[in-house]
Design an enzyme around this catalytic site. Structure first.
Site, PDB file in Angstrom:
ATOM      1  N   LYS A   1      38.265  94.961  81.390  1.00  0.00           N
ATOM      2  CA  LYS A   1      37.464  96.062  81.909  1.00  0.00           C
ATOM      3  C   LYS A   1      36.304  95.548  82.741  1.00  0.00           C
ATOM      4  CE  LYS A   1      38.239 100.203  79.440  1.00  0.00           C
ATOM      5  NZ  LYS A   1      37.562 101.418  78.995  1.00  0.00           N
ATOM      6  N   GLU A   2      35.786  94.406  82.367  1.00  0.00           N
ATOM      7  CA  GLU A   2      34.590  93.928  83.043  1.00  0.00           C
ATOM      8  C   GLU A   2      34.823  92.721  83.927  1.00  0.00           C
ATOM      9  OE1 GLU A   2      32.378  95.458  79.122  1.00  0.00           O
ATOM     10  OE2 GLU A   2      33.201  93.459  79.308  1.00  0.00           O
TER      11      GLU A   2
ATOM     12  N   SER B   1      44.130  87.353  83.655  1.00  0.00           N
ATOM     13  CA  SER B   1      43.742  88.489  82.834  1.00  0.00           C
ATOM     14  C   SER B   1      42.933  89.484  83.650  1.00  0.00           C
ATOM     15  CB  SER B   1      42.923  87.980  81.641  1.00  0.00           C
ATOM     16  OG  SER B   1      41.952  88.914  81.248  1.00  0.00           O
TER      17      SER B   1
ATOM     18  N   ASP C   1      30.633  88.651  70.433  1.00  0.00           N
ATOM     19  CA  ASP C   1      31.967  89.252  70.579  1.00  0.00           C
ATOM     20  C   ASP C   1      32.999  88.266  70.050  1.00  0.00           C
ATOM     21  OD1 ASP C   1      33.902  91.126  71.150  1.00  0.00           O
ATOM     22  OD2 ASP C   1      34.002  90.675  73.283  1.00  0.00           O
TER      23      ASP C   1
HETATM   24  P1  ADP Z   1      36.895  89.492  79.060  1.00  0.00           P
HETATM   25  O1  ADP Z   1      35.473  89.916  79.081  1.00  0.00           O
HETATM   26  O2  ADP Z   1      37.736  90.207  80.040  1.00  0.00           O
HETATM   27  O3  ADP Z   1      37.466  89.500  77.664  1.00  0.00           O
HETATM   28  P2  ADP Z   1      37.295  86.626  78.908  1.00  0.00           P
HETATM   29  O4  ADP Z   1      36.263  85.620  79.276  1.00  0.00           O
HETATM   30  O5  ADP Z   1      37.571  86.801  77.468  1.00  0.00           O
HETATM   31  O6  ADP Z   1      36.875  87.994  79.591  1.00  0.00           O
HETATM   32  O7  ADP Z   1      38.618  86.266  79.672  1.00  0.00           O
HETATM   33  C1  ADP Z   1      39.755  87.074  79.592  1.00  0.00           C
HETATM   34  C2  ADP Z   1      40.974  86.252  79.296  1.00  0.00           C
HETATM   35  O8  ADP Z   1      41.172  85.295  80.317  1.00  0.00           O
HETATM   36  C3  ADP Z   1      40.863  85.439  78.024  1.00  0.00           C
HETATM   37  O9  ADP Z   1      41.301  86.177  76.922  1.00  0.00           O
HETATM   38  C4  ADP Z   1      41.751  84.258  78.281  1.00  0.00           C
HETATM   39  O10 ADP Z   1      43.085  84.584  78.001  1.00  0.00           O
HETATM   40  C5  ADP Z   1      41.601  84.072  79.777  1.00  0.00           C
HETATM   41  N1  ADP Z   1      40.588  83.045  80.070  1.00  0.00           N
HETATM   42  C6  ADP Z   1      39.279  83.235  80.307  1.00  0.00           C
HETATM   43  N2  ADP Z   1      38.661  82.081  80.538  1.00  0.00           N
HETATM   44  C7  ADP Z   1      39.611  81.121  80.464  1.00  0.00           C
HETATM   45  C8  ADP Z   1      39.613  79.695  80.620  1.00  0.00           C
HETATM   46  N3  ADP Z   1      38.503  79.030  80.910  1.00  0.00           N
HETATM   47  N4  ADP Z   1      40.778  79.058  80.473  1.00  0.00           N
HETATM   48  C9  ADP Z   1      41.906  79.714  80.185  1.00  0.00           C
HETATM   49  N5  ADP Z   1      41.967  81.033  80.017  1.00  0.00           N
HETATM   50  C10 ADP Z   1      40.843  81.740  80.160  1.00  0.00           C
END
Ligand code: ADP
Ligand code: MN
Length: 517
Positions: A264-265, A261, A406
């Site tokens: 933005k951050e 993924s 969030d």
């Molecule tokens: P953001 O601040 O960009 O939303 P996230 O922590 O939500 O950051 O991570 C973005 C995406 O990456 C999540 O929506 C998920 O799909 C994937 N992701 C993040 N952490 C994990 C993890 N530990 N295992 C599997 N997928 C993850």
């Protein structure tokens, strides 16, 4: 091999589940004015909307026919077949690109991982600022397309004798010369097959074409610059790359396979865990690496989340922006640890290195678990998920002393028949000056999602708020409810101002707040 470099390429298969290609549920933004209160800064939905809006602005659906000497005003020259053909080709290319853009948009939908069709475009998008660096095409001193060895016209200015005399102004000679000079246009600039035939290009047409070729090249160069820049940003900067390599070298990670993924951050990568042990902890077989972006602008908005968090208050003022970004990673780590200790399903922290957080991967064989928003659950599982989330929210509040801040179907993954909470870098304690407002927003998201999903048992947002916080706010409408929430927050703030310490918990039923000793 360059595993991190490869990681920059989005993996389409790794995209979220069935909703992957579906239409954006938020649709095109209706109005330009999207409210952006502090409470909404962190909202992923809002980020998505804003991004869509930006994209729409950058690539309007209907590509305006570019203005320029090529096709407007007095410079229109329709006497040349080549010119006409060029114009038609341009038209066609633009149509093609517009269609490509529509397809790109449809393909990517509202997914966080997007595939760019950029490389398939025929012409480069016309920058709005292109006029300012348009060259003066009559300035031949700096003619970049001048032939290396220009065909010389004899000094006397004419060749031949008698009635066969031709001057340097001869249309035919000049026209042929112009056609030959087209060869010096930038590579890739389509001039058709005019060079091979006996084509006589008038000065006017040639100059227009030359100028167009030149500005196209500049556009292309600019676009390239931008593209390289953004690709680098989407992947990682050299410092991050080095840190990641070190992790692989240390045997902590086996390989970094790709990007899950790009937000933005943060950018999230998938990796296979290595054999090394970190503090006697066994590295999970699959890891997620969350790299907090070191480009600072996105984080400016978030200052308040951390500045007002008493846990970080003292440190905040002394830090430079780079360190503040590390603090987000650190915050996520601490919050995940608290959650882990309370038995809430969430990624397990493996290691934190500066702005890079390595945690266990939720998913299997490189495929991340789908977000709750993307997974189709039967009504039984949906109900199960709801009760699980209710329980998690309560434990998060009471045992971890955290408000997610969030929480929505975007940050909940469905894996192994249960819901996993992720993305807790912005989570705060309930006594954060806006903690209860964040909680209320979380409750609204959760309750709306499950009500829409048809879970009849789902509490409404106000009931959920009370159930999670243990408070007993009785207001029966949203406005009054929110006012009461803010009043409680104010009590806490005043206490901090007057006594230099925070309220440890909010009490229910209008009892005085309980203070830390
Ligand atoms: P953001 O601040 O960009 O939303 P996230 O922590 O939500 O950051 O991570 C973005 C995406 O990456 C999540 O929506 C998920 O799909 C994937 N992701 C993040 N952490 C994990 C993890 N530990 N295992 C599997 N997928 C993850
Ligand atoms: Mn997220």
């Amino acid at each position: 091999m360059d595993p991190v470099g490869i990681a920059a390429t989005a993996v389409p298969d790794a995209g979220p589940g069935p909703g992957w290609q579906s239409k954006c549920p938020w649709g095109a933004p209706k109005t330009a004015s999207i409210s952006c209160s502090l409470a909404e800064v962190m909202s992923e939905q809002l980020a998505k909307e804003l991004q869509l809006e930006e994209e729409n602005a950058a690539f309007p659906e209907v590509v305006a026919v570019a203005e320029g000497p090529f096709i407007t005003g007095e410079n229109i020259d329709t006497s040349s077949d080549l010119m006409l053909a060029q114009m038609l080709q341009m038209e066609f290319d633009r149509e093609y690109d517009a269609q490509l853009r529509r397809e790109e948009k449809k393909f990517n939908g509202d997914s966080k991982v997007s595939i760019s069709f950029e490389n398939y475009r025929k012409v480069h998008p016309f920058d709005s600022d292109s006029s300012e660096d348009e060259v003066d095409w009559q300035d031949t001193r700096h003619d970049p397309y001048r032939a290396d060895k220009p065909t010389t016209t004899p000094k006397k200015g004419f060749i031949g004798k008698g009635k066969d005399i031709t001057t340097k102004h001869d249309e035919v000679v000049c026209g042929r010369k112009n056609t030959a000079r087209m060869e010096n246009f930038a590579p890739g600039f389509q001039v058709g097959d005019g060079i091979g035939m006996d084509l006589k290009l008038s000065n006017q047409v040639f100059n227009a074409l030359k100028q167009h070729a030149y500005s196209e090249e500049r556009r292309s160069a600019r676009l390239h610059e931008k593209k390289e820049h953004s690709t680098a940003e989407k992947a990682v900067d050299p410092k991050t790359r080095l840190l990641l390599y070190k992790m692989v070298n240390a045997g902590m990670l086996e390989t970094i396979t790709g990007c899950i993924s790009t937000g933005k951050e943060s950018v999230v990568f998938h990796a296979y865990g290595g054999n090394a042990t970190e503090d006697d902890k066994v590295i999970p077989p699959e890891c997620a690496i969350k790299v907090f972006k070191t480009t600072l602008n996105e984080f400016k908005n978030r200052d308040k989340y951390i500045k007002d968090d008493y846990r970080f208050k003292d440190r905040f003022s002394k830090l430079n922006p780079r360190k503040i970004i590390r603090m987000w990673a650190e915050k996520e780590m601490h919050n995940l640890t608290r959650m882990q200790n309370a038995g809430i399903p969430c990624p397990q922290v493996v290691i934190l290195k500066k702005h890079i957080l390595v945690m266990s991967f939720i998913g299997q064989d490189q495929v991340p678990a789908p977000k709750l928003k993307d997974v189709k659950l039967n009504s039984e599982d949906m109900k199960k998920a709801y009760y699980q989330i209710l329980d998690m929210m309560q434990r998060l509040y009471k045992e971890c002393k955290l408000v997610h801040a969030d929480l929505s179907e975007y940050n909940m993954l469905w894996h192994d028949g249960k819901v996993w909470l992720i993305d807790v870098s912005q989570s705060v304690e309930p006594t954060h000056p806006h903690g209860l407002e964040f909680l209320f927003r979380d409750c609204r998201n959760v309750s709306q999602f499950f009500q829409k999903a048809g879970v009849a048992e789902a509490l409404n947002e106000r009931e959920l708020f009370n159930a999670v916080s243990g408070l007993n706010i009785t207001a029966d409408n949203e406005v009054d409810f929110q006012e009461e929430i803010e009043a409680l927050e104010k009590i806490n703030e005043d206490h901090v101002q007057n006594h230099g310490k925070k309220v440890s918990t909010f009490s229910s039923d209008g009892d005085p707040p309980i203070y830390d000793e």
